[in-house]
Design a protein around this motif. Structure first.
Motif, PDB file in Angstrom:
ATOM      1  N   LEU A 133     -33.277  21.617  14.683  1.00 30.66           N
ATOM      2  CA  LEU A 133     -34.038  20.711  13.828  1.00 30.66           C
ATOM      3  C   LEU A 133     -35.073  21.462  12.994  1.00 30.66           C
ATOM      4  O   LEU A 133     -35.290  21.157  11.820  1.00 30.66           O
ATOM      5  N   ALA A 136     -33.314  23.251  10.106  1.00 34.40           N
ATOM      6  CA  ALA A 136     -32.436  22.447   9.253  1.00 34.40           C
ATOM      7  C   ALA A 136     -33.012  22.286   7.842  1.00 34.40           C
ATOM      8  O   ALA A 136     -34.221  22.115   7.674  1.00 34.40           O
ATOM      9  N   ILE A 139     -31.891  16.790   7.762  1.00 29.61           N
ATOM     10  CA  ILE A 139     -31.495  16.169   9.026  1.00 29.61           C
ATOM     11  C   ILE A 139     -30.930  14.795   8.715  1.00 29.61           C
ATOM     12  O   ILE A 139     -31.626  13.928   8.171  1.00 29.61           O
ATOM     13  N   ILE A 141     -29.717  11.445  10.223  1.00 35.95           N
ATOM     14  CA  ILE A 141     -29.896  10.701  11.468  1.00 35.95           C
ATOM     15  C   ILE A 141     -28.931   9.509  11.495  1.00 35.95           C
ATOM     16  O   ILE A 141     -28.939   8.675  10.590  1.00 35.95           O
ATOM     17  N   CYS A 165     -35.454  14.383   6.027  1.00 36.71           N
ATOM     18  CA  CYS A 165     -34.610  13.512   6.847  1.00 36.71           C
ATOM     19  C   CYS A 165     -33.946  12.426   6.007  1.00 36.71           C
ATOM     20  O   CYS A 165     -34.519  11.935   5.040  1.00 36.71           O
ATOM     21  N   ASP A 185     -27.370  21.499   6.697  1.00 41.02           N
ATOM     22  CA  ASP A 185     -27.394  20.138   7.239  1.00 41.02           C
ATOM     23  C   ASP A 185     -27.265  20.167   8.764  1.00 41.02           C
ATOM     24  O   ASP A 185     -26.518  20.980   9.327  1.00 41.02           O
ATOM     25  N   VAL A 186     -27.990  19.278   9.423  1.00 37.31           N
ATOM     26  CA  VAL A 186     -27.880  19.069  10.868  1.00 37.31           C
ATOM     27  C   VAL A 186     -27.876  17.561  11.109  1.00 37.31           C
ATOM     28  O   VAL A 186     -28.634  16.829  10.463  1.00 37.31           O
ATOM     29  N   LEU A 188     -28.520  14.395  13.667  1.00 35.71           N
ATOM     30  CA  LEU A 188     -29.113  13.885  14.900  1.00 35.71           C
ATOM     31  C   LEU A 188     -28.511  12.503  15.121  1.00 35.71           C
ATOM     32  O   LEU A 188     -28.769  11.573  14.352  1.00 35.71           O
TER      33      LEU A 188
END
Length: 287
Positions: A133, A136, A139, A141, A165, A185-186, A188
């Motif tokens: 995170l 990143a 993020i 979500i 985010c 990009d990540v 969650l």
């Protein structure tokens, strides 16, 4: 016995047939009698894992002895009987005879018990999630239904830290975002069951595009978990279908705060002054 079988015809039938059951079937009966509200969310394979039974055929024979033609009809009947008497499971059941003050006490004790059980879980995985995170570029979500409130909270907390985010509840919007990912990009993702169809499709798309996923879930062996790089699993004694794993939700909110704090401390020189500025801004909104 976990509960008084007199009020539950299906459990009473199991107790009545108990002497004539095989050794493996008795183990199955013991598990069902002690954990009836847990059984309604289990598969045949799950039940076999708690006994010395070797095949699904043994379970089929067991529920046919009880007069059911299918495992699903057995679970539905058991769930109906449980709902008629019990609404919630924490440290002790909330029943239709409880006074409001007793209901409140049981809910709070259940939440406290869940938090205690989860305090030491996934410490190493939390560190992995914190690193992902923190580094990143964006993020994404994801979470639907009851998980959406946790996603919105995660968005708020991470945005406080200045992290980029994106949080949408629309599956098509998320699909559009994931169709054109960006470097860094990540994801969650919050999914208690890990089996939500829309989320699975989105995570599968991310997996194919090499976007790492951090999954917060109560089902570490689920379909979505198998596509995730970091799994933050919470456990709960929650067993009743009406509350939809309420205690796990409480733990998941705390898990978001734990990640928030870990990221803040890891980048203290930048994050702490930023948080103080945000707090000062919030003060202006107070009467």
């Amino acid at each position: 016995m976990h509960i008084d079988t007199d009020h539950y015809p299906t459990l009473a039938k199991i107790s009545e047939l108990y002497p004539q059951l095989t050794k493996g079937q008795k183990q199955l009966a013991d598990y069902i009698l002690k954990n009836p509200s847990e059984v309604v969310n289990k598969s045949i394979t799950d039940l076999i894992s708690h006994t010395s039974l070797k095949s699904e055929a043994s379970v089929v024979k067991f529920y046919r002895l009880l007069g059911f033609d299918g495992f699903k009809s057995f679970k539905i009947k058991l769930a109906q009987e449980l709902v008629n008497r019990t609404f919630y499971h924490s440290e002790s059941d909330i029943t239709i005879d409880d006074e409001p003050t007793e209901i409140k006490k049981k809910v709070f004790l259940g939440a406290m018990s869940s938090l205690s059980k989860n305090a030491d879980i996934a410490a190493g995985e939390c560190m992995d999630a914190q690193k992902l995170l923190s580094s990143a570029k964006r993020i994404i979500i994801l979470g639907h239904g009851a998980s959406a409130s946790i996603c919105q909270y995660a968005f708020f907390r991470l945005a406080e830290l200045g992290l980029n985010c994106v949080c949408n509840q629309d599956a098509h919007m998320n699909a559009a975002i994931l169709t054109h990912p960006r470097p860094g990009d990540v994801i969650l993702c919050v999914s208690q069951s890990g089996e939500t169809a829309d989320l699975y499709k989105q995570i599968e798309m991310a997996y194919q595009r090499r976007i790492p996923t951090i999954l917060i879930t109560g089902a570490p062996g689920s379909s979505i978990a198998r596509l995730s790089q970091v799994i933050l699993s919470t456990v709960s004694e929650e067993r009743n279908i009406l509350t939809d794993a309420l205690n796990s939700r409480v733990s998941q909110f705390c898990l978001i705060d734990a990640l928030f704090s870990m990221i803040s401390i890891a980048n203290a020189n930048e994050m702490l002054p930023r948080l103080q500025d945000t707090r000062n801004t919030f003060k202006k909104y107070k009467l």
